[in-house]
Motif scaffolding. Structure first.
Motif, PDB file in Angstrom:
ATOM      1  N   GLU A   1      -4.554  -8.075  11.478  1.00 40.32           N
ATOM      2  CA  GLU A   1      -5.451  -6.929  11.539  1.00 40.32           C
ATOM      3  C   GLU A   1      -5.045  -5.994  12.678  1.00 40.32           C
ATOM      4  OE1 GLU A   1      -9.998  -7.097  10.735  1.00 40.32           O
ATOM      5  OE2 GLU A   1      -9.710  -7.478  12.866  1.00 40.32           O
ATOM      6  N   GLN A   2      -4.752  -6.570  13.841  1.00 41.07           N
ATOM      7  CA  GLN A   2      -4.329  -5.785  15.002  1.00 41.07           C
ATOM      8  C   GLN A   2      -2.995  -5.094  14.724  1.00 41.07           C
ATOM      9  OE1 GLN A   2      -5.920  -5.517  18.054  1.00 41.07           O
ATOM     10  NE2 GLN A   2      -4.319  -4.240  18.921  1.00 41.07           N
ATOM     11  N   GLU A   3      -2.034  -5.826  14.143  1.00 40.18           N
ATOM     12  CA  GLU A   3      -0.718  -5.256  13.850  1.00 40.18           C
ATOM     13  C   GLU A   3      -0.817  -4.097  12.860  1.00 40.18           C
ATOM     14  OE1 GLU A   3       2.154  -8.263  12.697  1.00 40.18           O
ATOM     15  OE2 GLU A   3       1.368  -9.620  14.236  1.00 40.18           O
ATOM     16  N   PHE A   4      -1.582  -4.271  11.793  1.00 39.24           N
ATOM     17  CA  PHE A   4      -1.729  -3.217  10.790  1.00 39.24           C
ATOM     18  C   PHE A   4      -2.467  -2.010  11.360  1.00 39.24           C
ATOM     19  CE2 PHE A   4      -1.255  -6.658   7.454  1.00 39.24           C
ATOM     20  CZ  PHE A   4       0.017  -6.256   7.079  1.00 39.24           C
ATOM     21  N   ALA A   5      -3.439  -2.249  12.217  1.00 35.38           N
ATOM     22  CA  ALA A   5      -4.175  -1.142  12.844  1.00 35.38           C
ATOM     23  C   ALA A   5      -3.230  -0.314  13.716  1.00 35.38           C
ATOM     24  CB  ALA A   5      -5.342  -1.676  13.665  1.00 35.38           C
TER      25      ALA A   5
ATOM     26  N   ALA B   1      -0.975   1.695  11.378  1.00 38.59           N
ATOM     27  CA  ALA B   1      -1.707   2.763  10.692  1.00 38.59           C
ATOM     28  C   ALA B   1      -2.216   3.824  11.661  1.00 38.59           C
ATOM     29  CB  ALA B   1      -2.889   2.172   9.912  1.00 38.59           C
ATOM     30  N   GLY B   2      -2.329   3.452  12.929  1.00 41.36           N
ATOM     31  CA  GLY B   2      -2.845   4.393  13.914  1.00 41.36           C
ATOM     32  C   GLY B   2      -4.338   4.604  13.809  1.00 41.36           C
ATOM     33  N   GLU B   3      -5.017   3.671  13.173  1.00 37.65           N
ATOM     34  CA  GLU B   3      -6.473   3.739  13.069  1.00 37.65           C
ATOM     35  C   GLU B   3      -7.032   2.337  12.849  1.00 37.65           C
ATOM     36  OE1 GLU B   3      -7.703   6.027   9.651  1.00 37.65           O
ATOM     37  OE2 GLU B   3      -5.945   5.408   8.562  1.00 37.65           O
ATOM     38  N   PRO B   4      -8.311   2.134  13.155  1.00 43.16           N
ATOM     39  CA  PRO B   4      -8.904   0.803  12.998  1.00 43.16           C
ATOM     40  C   PRO B   4      -8.875   0.343  11.537  1.00 43.16           C
ATOM     41  CG  PRO B   4     -10.343   2.230  14.279  1.00 43.16           C
ATOM     42  CD  PRO B   4      -9.271   3.100  13.696  1.00 43.16           C
TER      43      PRO B   4
ATOM     44  N   SER C   1      -5.191 -19.941  -2.791  1.00 50.38           N
ATOM     45  CA  SER C   1      -6.036 -19.220  -3.733  1.00 50.38           C
ATOM     46  C   SER C   1      -6.806 -18.080  -3.068  1.00 50.38           C
ATOM     47  CB  SER C   1      -7.017 -20.172  -4.415  1.00 50.38           C
ATOM     48  OG  SER C   1      -7.947 -20.668  -3.487  1.00 50.38           O
ATOM     49  N   SER C   2      -6.683 -17.981  -1.747  1.00 48.58           N
ATOM     50  CA  SER C   2      -7.375 -16.919  -1.028  1.00 48.58           C
ATOM     51  C   SER C   2      -6.668 -15.595  -1.244  1.00 48.58           C
ATOM     52  CB  SER C   2      -7.432 -17.231   0.468  1.00 48.58           C
ATOM     53  OG  SER C   2      -8.159 -18.412   0.683  1.00 48.58           O
ATOM     54  N   ARG C   3      -7.419 -14.539  -1.270  1.00 49.19           N
ATOM     55  CA  ARG C   3      -6.873 -13.198  -1.400  1.00 49.19           C
ATOM     56  C   ARG C   3      -7.192 -12.443  -0.112  1.00 49.19           C
ATOM     57  NH1 ARG C   3      -6.159 -16.124  -5.267  1.00 49.19           N
ATOM     58  NH2 ARG C   3      -6.540 -15.610  -7.410  1.00 49.19           N
ATOM     59  N   ILE C   4      -6.318 -11.556   0.294  1.00 47.46           N
ATOM     60  CA  ILE C   4      -6.569 -10.744   1.488  1.00 47.46           C
ATOM     61  C   ILE C   4      -6.562  -9.279   1.084  1.00 47.46           C
ATOM     62  CG2 ILE C   4      -5.744 -10.087   3.765  1.00 47.46           C
ATOM     63  CD1 ILE C   4      -4.554 -12.832   4.038  1.00 47.46           C
ATOM     64  N   ALA C   5      -7.598  -8.583   1.449  1.00 47.08           N
ATOM     65  CA  ALA C   5      -7.708  -7.154   1.152  1.00 47.08           C
ATOM     66  C   ALA C   5      -7.941  -6.409   2.450  1.00 47.08           C
ATOM     67  CB  ALA C   5      -8.858  -6.906   0.189  1.00 47.08           C
ATOM     68  N   SER C   6      -7.566  -5.187   2.495  1.00 48.14           N
ATOM     69  CA  SER C   6      -7.833  -4.389   3.684  1.00 48.14           C
ATOM     70  C   SER C   6      -8.786  -3.261   3.340  1.00 48.14           C
ATOM     71  CB  SER C   6      -6.535  -3.824   4.277  1.00 48.14           C
ATOM     72  OG  SER C   6      -5.961  -2.901   3.396  1.00 48.14           O
ATOM     73  N   ALA C   7      -9.630  -2.952   4.291  1.00 46.48           N
ATOM     74  CA  ALA C   7     -10.567  -1.834   4.124  1.00 46.48           C
ATOM     75  C   ALA C   7     -10.584  -1.057   5.434  1.00 46.48           C
ATOM     76  CB  ALA C   7     -11.967  -2.368   3.814  1.00 46.48           C
ATOM     77  N   MET C   8     -10.489   0.227   5.315  1.00 45.04           N
ATOM     78  CA  MET C   8     -10.497   1.029   6.535  1.00 45.04           C
ATOM     79  C   MET C   8     -11.927   1.304   6.960  1.00 45.04           C
ATOM     80  SD  MET C   8      -7.228   3.428   5.568  1.00 45.04           S
ATOM     81  CE  MET C   8      -7.741   4.763   6.548  1.00 45.04           C
ATOM     82  N   GLU C   9     -12.146   1.268   8.288  1.00 37.64           N
ATOM     83  CA  GLU C   9     -13.490   1.538   8.825  1.00 37.64           C
ATOM     84  C   GLU C   9     -13.829   2.997   8.670  1.00 37.64           C
ATOM     85  OE1 GLU C   9     -14.632   0.062  12.648  1.00 37.64           O
ATOM     86  OE2 GLU C   9     -13.288  -1.604  12.429  1.00 37.64           O
TER      87      GLU C   9
END
Length: 57
Positions: free
Chosen positions: A21-25, A28-31, A49-57
């Motif tokens: 999460e920290q690396e992607f933020a 991306a230059g944003e939270p 079986s877990s999936r990971i999704a990202s959502a921008m704040e």
């Protein structure tokens, strides 16, 4: 439509997710918020079986 619940992650997996999460933020230059979830239709809740999704704040 599938139902989803929070993924059953170990403490080490949660820590790695927070690192990502920290690396992607930073990239991306944003939270960003990464969300781990598992399909309720899955018979077992395993990391595979877990999936990971990202959502921008």
């Amino acid at each position: 439509m599938k139902n989803y619940s929070p993924a059953n992650l170990s403490p080490a997996q949660v820590e790695r997710l927070q690192q990502l999460e920290q690396e992607f933020a930073e990239l991306a230059g944003e939270p960003l918020v990464l969300i781990a979830y598992a399909s309720r239709n899955d018979r077992t809740a395993s990391p595979a079986s877990s999936r990971i999704a990202s959502a921008m704040e």
